[in-house]
Design an enzyme around this catalytic site. Structure first.
Site, PDB file in Angstrom:
ATOM      1  N   ARG A  19       0.803  -1.218   0.000  1.00  0.00           N
ATOM      2  CA  ARG A  19       0.000   0.000   0.000  1.00  0.00           C
ATOM      3  C   ARG A  19       0.840   1.274   0.000  1.00  0.00           C
ATOM      4  O   ARG A  19       0.314   2.367  -0.207  1.00  0.00           O
ATOM      5  CB  ARG A  19      -0.963  -0.009   1.198  1.00  0.00           C
ATOM      6  CG  ARG A  19      -2.201  -0.842   0.917  1.00  0.00           C
ATOM      7  CD  ARG A  19      -3.114  -0.882   2.119  1.00  0.00           C
ATOM      8  NE  ARG A  19      -2.622  -1.807   3.134  1.00  0.00           N
ATOM      9  CZ  ARG A  19      -3.084  -1.840   4.394  1.00  0.00           C
ATOM     10  NH1 ARG A  19      -4.011  -0.977   4.779  1.00  0.00           N
ATOM     11  NH2 ARG A  19      -2.614  -2.720   5.250  1.00  0.00           N
ATOM     12  N   THR A  85       3.290 -13.821   9.964  1.00  0.00           N
ATOM     13  CA  THR A  85       4.092 -13.325  11.085  1.00  0.00           C
ATOM     14  C   THR A  85       4.665 -14.467  11.933  1.00  0.00           C
ATOM     15  O   THR A  85       5.770 -14.346  12.475  1.00  0.00           O
ATOM     16  CB  THR A  85       3.242 -12.406  11.989  1.00  0.00           C
ATOM     17  OG1 THR A  85       1.988 -13.042  12.245  1.00  0.00           O
ATOM     18  CG2 THR A  85       2.990 -11.060  11.334  1.00  0.00           C
ATOM     19  N   TYR A 107       7.626  -4.918  15.504  1.00  0.00           N
ATOM     20  CA  TYR A 107       7.527  -4.721  14.049  1.00  0.00           C
ATOM     21  C   TYR A 107       8.455  -3.590  13.605  1.00  0.00           C
ATOM     22  O   TYR A 107       8.610  -2.596  14.305  1.00  0.00           O
ATOM     23  CB  TYR A 107       6.108  -4.294  13.660  1.00  0.00           C
ATOM     24  CG  TYR A 107       5.025  -5.342  13.807  1.00  0.00           C
ATOM     25  CD1 TYR A 107       5.311  -6.686  14.072  1.00  0.00           C
ATOM     26  CD2 TYR A 107       3.700  -4.969  13.647  1.00  0.00           C
ATOM     27  CE1 TYR A 107       4.292  -7.617  14.193  1.00  0.00           C
ATOM     28  CE2 TYR A 107       2.668  -5.892  13.758  1.00  0.00           C
ATOM     29  CZ  TYR A 107       2.975  -7.218  14.040  1.00  0.00           C
ATOM     30  OH  TYR A 107       1.971  -8.113  14.146  1.00  0.00           O
ATOM     31  N   GLU A 161      -8.028 -12.572  13.892  1.00  0.00           N
ATOM     32  CA  GLU A 161      -7.757 -11.613  12.827  1.00  0.00           C
ATOM     33  C   GLU A 161      -9.052 -11.076  12.236  1.00  0.00           C
ATOM     34  O   GLU A 161     -10.071 -11.776  12.222  1.00  0.00           O
ATOM     35  CB  GLU A 161      -6.918 -12.279  11.728  1.00  0.00           C
ATOM     36  CG  GLU A 161      -5.510 -12.591  12.158  1.00  0.00           C
ATOM     37  CD  GLU A 161      -4.794 -11.358  12.698  1.00  0.00           C
ATOM     38  OE1 GLU A 161      -4.480 -10.460  11.915  1.00  0.00           O
ATOM     39  OE2 GLU A 161      -4.562 -11.283  13.922  1.00  0.00           O
ATOM     40  N   SER A 411      34.428  45.572  -3.283  1.00  0.00           N
ATOM     41  CA  SER A 411      33.232  44.987  -3.887  1.00  0.00           C
ATOM     42  C   SER A 411      33.530  44.464  -5.287  1.00  0.00           C
ATOM     43  O   SER A 411      34.354  45.020  -6.006  1.00  0.00           O
ATOM     44  CB  SER A 411      32.123  46.044  -3.980  1.00  0.00           C
ATOM     45  OG  SER A 411      31.704  46.383  -2.686  1.00  0.00           O
ATOM     46  N   ALA A 429      37.803  47.655  -5.762  1.00  0.00           N
ATOM     47  CA  ALA A 429      36.507  47.182  -6.260  1.00  0.00           C
ATOM     48  C   ALA A 429      36.630  46.804  -7.728  1.00  0.00           C
ATOM     49  O   ALA A 429      37.329  47.464  -8.494  1.00  0.00           O
ATOM     50  CB  ALA A 429      35.463  48.267  -6.078  1.00  0.00           C
TER      51      ALA A 429
HETATM   52  C1  UD1 Z   1      -0.699  -8.234  12.499  1.00  0.00           C
HETATM   53  C2  UD1 Z   1      -1.378  -9.161  13.496  1.00  0.00           C
HETATM   54  C3  UD1 Z   1      -2.611  -8.480  14.054  1.00  0.00           C
HETATM   55  C4  UD1 Z   1      -2.240  -7.162  14.702  1.00  0.00           C
HETATM   56  C5  UD1 Z   1      -1.465  -6.297  13.712  1.00  0.00           C
HETATM   57  C6  UD1 Z   1      -0.941  -5.090  14.435  1.00  0.00           C
HETATM   58  C7  UD1 Z   1      -0.900 -11.429  12.742  1.00  0.00           C
HETATM   59  C8  UD1 Z   1      -1.414 -12.605  12.041  1.00  0.00           C
HETATM   60  N1  UD1 Z   1      -1.717 -10.373  12.807  1.00  0.00           N
HETATM   61  O1  UD1 Z   1      -1.600  -8.045  11.448  1.00  0.00           O
HETATM   62  O2  UD1 Z   1      -3.247  -9.303  15.009  1.00  0.00           O
HETATM   63  O3  UD1 Z   1      -3.406  -6.486  15.143  1.00  0.00           O
HETATM   64  O4  UD1 Z   1      -0.358  -7.015  13.171  1.00  0.00           O
HETATM   65  O5  UD1 Z   1      -0.365  -4.213  13.542  1.00  0.00           O
HETATM   66  O6  UD1 Z   1       0.203 -11.455  13.231  1.00  0.00           O
HETATM   67  N2  UD1 Z   1       5.775  -9.591   8.503  1.00  0.00           N
HETATM   68  C9  UD1 Z   1       6.851 -10.398   8.219  1.00  0.00           C
HETATM   69  N3  UD1 Z   1       6.659 -11.515   7.483  1.00  0.00           N
HETATM   70  C10 UD1 Z   1       5.442 -11.896   7.037  1.00  0.00           C
HETATM   71  C11 UD1 Z   1       4.339 -11.070   7.328  1.00  0.00           C
HETATM   72  C12 UD1 Z   1       4.533  -9.941   8.081  1.00  0.00           C
HETATM   73  O7  UD1 Z   1       7.971 -10.080   8.598  1.00  0.00           O
HETATM   74  O8  UD1 Z   1       5.342 -12.930   6.367  1.00  0.00           O
HETATM   75  C13 UD1 Z   1       5.973  -8.376   9.287  1.00  0.00           C
HETATM   76  C14 UD1 Z   1       5.609  -7.128   8.492  1.00  0.00           C
HETATM   77  O9  UD1 Z   1       6.741  -6.620   7.844  1.00  0.00           O
HETATM   78  C15 UD1 Z   1       5.099  -6.193   9.582  1.00  0.00           C
HETATM   79  C16 UD1 Z   1       4.544  -7.117  10.635  1.00  0.00           C
HETATM   80  O10 UD1 Z   1       5.112  -8.392  10.390  1.00  0.00           O
HETATM   81  O11 UD1 Z   1       6.146  -5.463  10.157  1.00  0.00           O
HETATM   82  C17 UD1 Z   1       3.039  -7.195  10.586  1.00  0.00           C
HETATM   83  O12 UD1 Z   1       2.624  -7.685   9.349  1.00  0.00           O
HETATM   84  P1  UD1 Z   1       1.260  -7.249   8.712  1.00  0.00           P
HETATM   85  O13 UD1 Z   1       1.068  -7.989   7.454  1.00  0.00           O
HETATM   86  O14 UD1 Z   1       1.166  -5.788   8.659  1.00  0.00           O
HETATM   87  O15 UD1 Z   1       0.246  -7.832   9.810  1.00  0.00           O
HETATM   88  P2  UD1 Z   1      -1.221  -7.421   9.998  1.00  0.00           P
HETATM   89  O16 UD1 Z   1      -2.050  -8.112   9.007  1.00  0.00           O
HETATM   90  O17 UD1 Z   1      -1.331  -5.958  10.074  1.00  0.00           O
END
Ligand code: UD1
Ligand code: CA
Length: 502
Positions: A19, A85, A107, A161, A411, A429
Site C-alpha cells: 500500500r 508473522t 515490528y 484476525e 566589492s 573594487a
Molecule cells: C498483524 C497481526 C494483528 C495485529 C497487527 C498489528 C498477525 C497474524 N496479525 O496483522 O493481530 O493487530 O499485526 O499491527 O500477526 N511480517 C513479516 N513476514 C510476514 C508477514 C509480516 O515479517 O510474512 C511483518 C511485516 O513486515 C510487519 C509485521 O510483520 O512489520 C506485521 O505484518 P502485517 O502484514 O502488517 O500484519 P497485519 O495483518 O497488520
C-alpha cells in the site's frame, strides 16, 4: 533504561508494504529523520538485549544493508517462502543463538513504540510468569487489526484476525498491537504446531496465544493508553500522520526542556537534534539530523539546518545550511546558503544572498552581501565586499584562496584561486585578482574608466537622455562639455589609487 533485559528481540521487517506503492521497501521510509526500521531498532537496542535479529525478505538486500549500517551486531534473518508473522518469527528464532528467557517481538513499521513501553512489557511479563504477554490498545477504529478475545474474568483467550472474526468479535475495540514478550521455550513449542488454516493461508503468530493456553500457560496483556505507540504504517497517509505526531512529541519534549518554540505546527525536528535551554526557534524551522544548537541562539524564521552546529547567542535567519559550524554570536542570513565545511567564527557575519562552501571565515570577519565563498580560508576581522566571488574552479580542479587578517576585499572582486591576499591588504573594487597580494598592499586589477564627453547628445539626439544632458549642460553653463571630440581608448595618466574607494 529498564531493570528487565530481554534475552532477545526479533524485529519483523519482511512484509511487502504494497500500500505504500513505492520502489523503496516500506521500513526504509523515514519520519523524524530516521527510517521506520531505525526507530524500531533504536527502541529494541535501548532494552540492551543479548541478541537482536531483524527478519527480512521484501527488498532484502536494501533492508539488510540498512540494518548493517545502523546496528553492527544485529543478526539479519531471511524469511523463506512461507508467509505470515508466525513464520517470520520462526525464521528469526532459527537465526538466533540458542537461549532461554524472555524474547520480545516487535515490528519494523511501528515507529512510535517507546523503549519505556517495551521495558514495561518485559517487566510485566517477567513478574507474571506468563508464557506470553501481549501489548494491546483500545483504538477508535479497530478495523484491520487482530481483536483481543478475553474470557469473562478478563484473561486473554485468543487473538482473532479481522478476516477470520465473527461480527461479534469485530465489535471488540481492544486490538493486538503485534508486540509480545514470550517465554522462548513456550514460543518454540507453539511455533512447531502453527498451521495455515485461516482466511489468508498464512502462519499467524497470533495463533501462538491460543496454543500457549492449550499447553497450560497463562497469557497476559499490557494495555497501553497511548494508541499512537501501537500504530503501524501501511500507507503514506499513515506515514505523514505518524510523522506529525512524532514531531509534535519531540517539540513538546524540547519545550519542556527550556526551548522556546514560537510555532510548534511549523517547526520540524529530527529525532537526533540537540538543543539547549534558551534556544529560540521561530516559525518555519526545520532542524535535521545531527544539528546542535547552543543556549541563547535564535534560529529562523524559515530556516533548514542539517548537520549544523550553532554556538551560543548566534542568530540564523532564513537560511539553508548543511554541515556548517556557526560560532558564538555570529549572524547568518537572511537568504544565505551554507554548504558543507563552512565555519563562521565568533561574531562573524554571512549576509544576504551569500553562498559558502569549504570556507573557514575567521572571528569577526564579514561577508555581508551577494557573494560566493568556496574553498577559502579567511582570517580575523576581514571584510569581503558585496558581490565578491572566490573563483575556485578552473573547469577541472578546485583550488583554495587564502585571505589574511584585517583584509578589505573591495566589492565585486574576483579572487581567482589559488591565490593569497596577505594580512592587512586591500583589493580595489571590480578587480580580478590572479596573483598573490603581499601584506599591506593594494591590488588593483581592472581596466581604467574612459569618459567620452558629449556622446549622448551627439549619438542619441532627441532621446530623453539627450534632453536631460542638455538641461544639465545649460544649468551649469559648462561650455567645455559641449561637443568635445571622441577620446580614444588608451592608458590614462591618472594615479591608480585615486580611483579606488575601498
Ligand atoms: C498483524 C497481526 C494483528 C495485529 C497487527 C498489528 C498477525 C497474524 N496479525 O496483522 O493481530 O493487530 O499485526 O499491527 O500477526 N511480517 C513479516 N513476514 C510476514 C508477514 C509480516 O515479517 O510474512 C511483518 C511485516 O513486515 C510487519 C509485521 O510483520 O512489520 C506485521 O505484518 P502485517 O502484514 O502488517 O500484519 P497485519 O495483518 O497488520
Ligand atoms: Ca500492519
Amino acid at each position: 533504561m529498564t531493570r528487565h533485559r530481554p534475552a532477545a528481540v526479533i524485529v519483523l521487517a519482511a512484509g511487502e508494504g504494497t500500500r505504500m506503492r513505492s520502489a523503496t521497501p516500506k521500513v526504509l521510509h523515514a519520519i523524524g529523520g530516521r527510517t521506520l526500521l531505525g526507530h524500531a531498532l533504536a527502541a529494541a537496542r535501548a532494552l540492551d538485549p543479548d541478541h537482536l535479529a531483524v527478519v527480512v525478505r521484501h527488498g532484502r538486500d536494501q533492508v539488510a544493508n540498512h540494518v548493517a549500517e545502523l546496528d553492527k551486531t544485529a543478526i539479519v534473518a531471511d524469511q523463506d517462502d512461507i508467509k505470515g508473522t508466525g513464520r517470520a518469527v520462526a525464521c528469526g528464532l532459527a537465526a538466533l543463538p540458542e537461549h532461554d528467557g524472555t524474547l520480545l517481538v516487535t515490528y519494523g513499521d511501528v515507529p512510535l513504540l517507546s523503549p519505556s513501553t517495551l521495558g514495561e512489557l518485559v517487566e510485566v511479563h517477567d513478574a507474571s510468569g506468563s508464557g506470553v504477554t501481549m501489548l494491546t490498545a483500545e483504538v477508535a477504529d479497530p478495523t484491520g487489526y487482530g481483536r483481543v478475545v478475553r474470557d469473562p474474568s478478563g484473561d486473554v483467550l485468543a487473538i482473532v484476525e479481522q478476516k477470520d472474526a465473527t461480527e461479534e468479535q469485530r465489535a471488540i475495540p481492544e486490538i493486538n498491537a503485534g508486540t509480545y514478550a514470550f517465554d522462548v521455550a513456550v514460543l518454540r513449542a507453539a511455533l512447531d504446531r502453527l498451521g495455515t488454516d485461516n482466511a489468508q493461508g498464512e502462519m499467524y503468530l497470533t495463533d501462538v496465544v491460543a496454543l500457549a493456553r492449550e499447553a497450560g500457560h497463562r497469557v497476559g496483556a499490557l494495555r497501553t493508553a497511548d494508541a499512537w505507540q501501537v500504530e503501524g504504517v501501511n500507507d503514506r497517509v499513515q506515514l505523514a500522520a505518524l510523522g506529525a505526531e512524532l514531531n509534535r512529541r519531540l517539540v513538546v519534549d524540547w519545550m519542556r526542556r527550556g526551548v522556546t518554540v514560537v510555532d510548534p505546527s511549523t517547526t520540524w525536528l529530527d529525532v537526533d537534534v540537540e538543543l539547549e535551554a534558551d534556544v529560540t526557534l521561530l516559525p518555519g524551522v526545520q532542524l535535521r539530523a545531527g544539528t546542535r544548537v547552543r543556549a541563547g541562539a535564535t534560529i529562523g524564521p524559515d530556516t533548514t539546518l542539517s548537520g549544523c552546529d550553532v554556538a551560543q547567542d548566534a542568530t540564523v535567519i532564513r537560511t539553508h545550511g548543511t554541515g556548517a559550524r556557526i560560532e558564538q554570536g555570529a549572524i547568518v542570513g537572511p537568504f544565505s546558503h551554507l554548504r558543507p565545511g563552512t565555519v563562521l567564527g565568533a561574531g562573524g557575519r554571512i549576509g544576504a544572498f551569500v553562498e559558502t562552501k569549504n570556507a573557514v571565515i575567521g572571528e569577526g570577519s564579514k561577508v555581508p552581501h551577494l557573494s560566493y565563498v568556496g574553498d577559502a580560508t579567511i582570517g580575523e576581522g576581514s571584510n569581503v565586499g558585496a558581490a565578491t566571488v572566490f573563483v575556485n574552479y578552473d573547469g577541472v580542479a578546485k583550488h583554495r584562496t587564502v585571505v589574511g587578517d584585517h583584509v578589505r576585499i573591495g566589492s565585486d572582486t574576483m579572487l581567482v584561486a589559488p591565490v593569497t591576499v596577505g594580512d592587512g591588504a586591500y583589493t580595489a573594487a571590480g578587480s580580478v585578482i590572479t596573483e598573490d597580494v603581499p601584506p599591506g598592499a593594494l591590488a588593483v586589477a581592472r581596466s581604467r574608466q574612459r569618459v567620452v564627453e558629449g556622446w549622448v547628445e551627439r549619438r542619441r539626439p532627441g532621446t530623453a537622455a539627450a534632453d536631460a544632458a542638455a538641461r544639465a549642460r545649460d544649468a551649469t553653463g559648462d561650455e567645455a562639455t559641449s561637443h568635445p571630440p571622441d577620446r580614444q581608448n588608451g592608458p590614462q595618466q591618472q594615479d591608480q589609487e585615486g580611483t579606488v574607494r575601498a
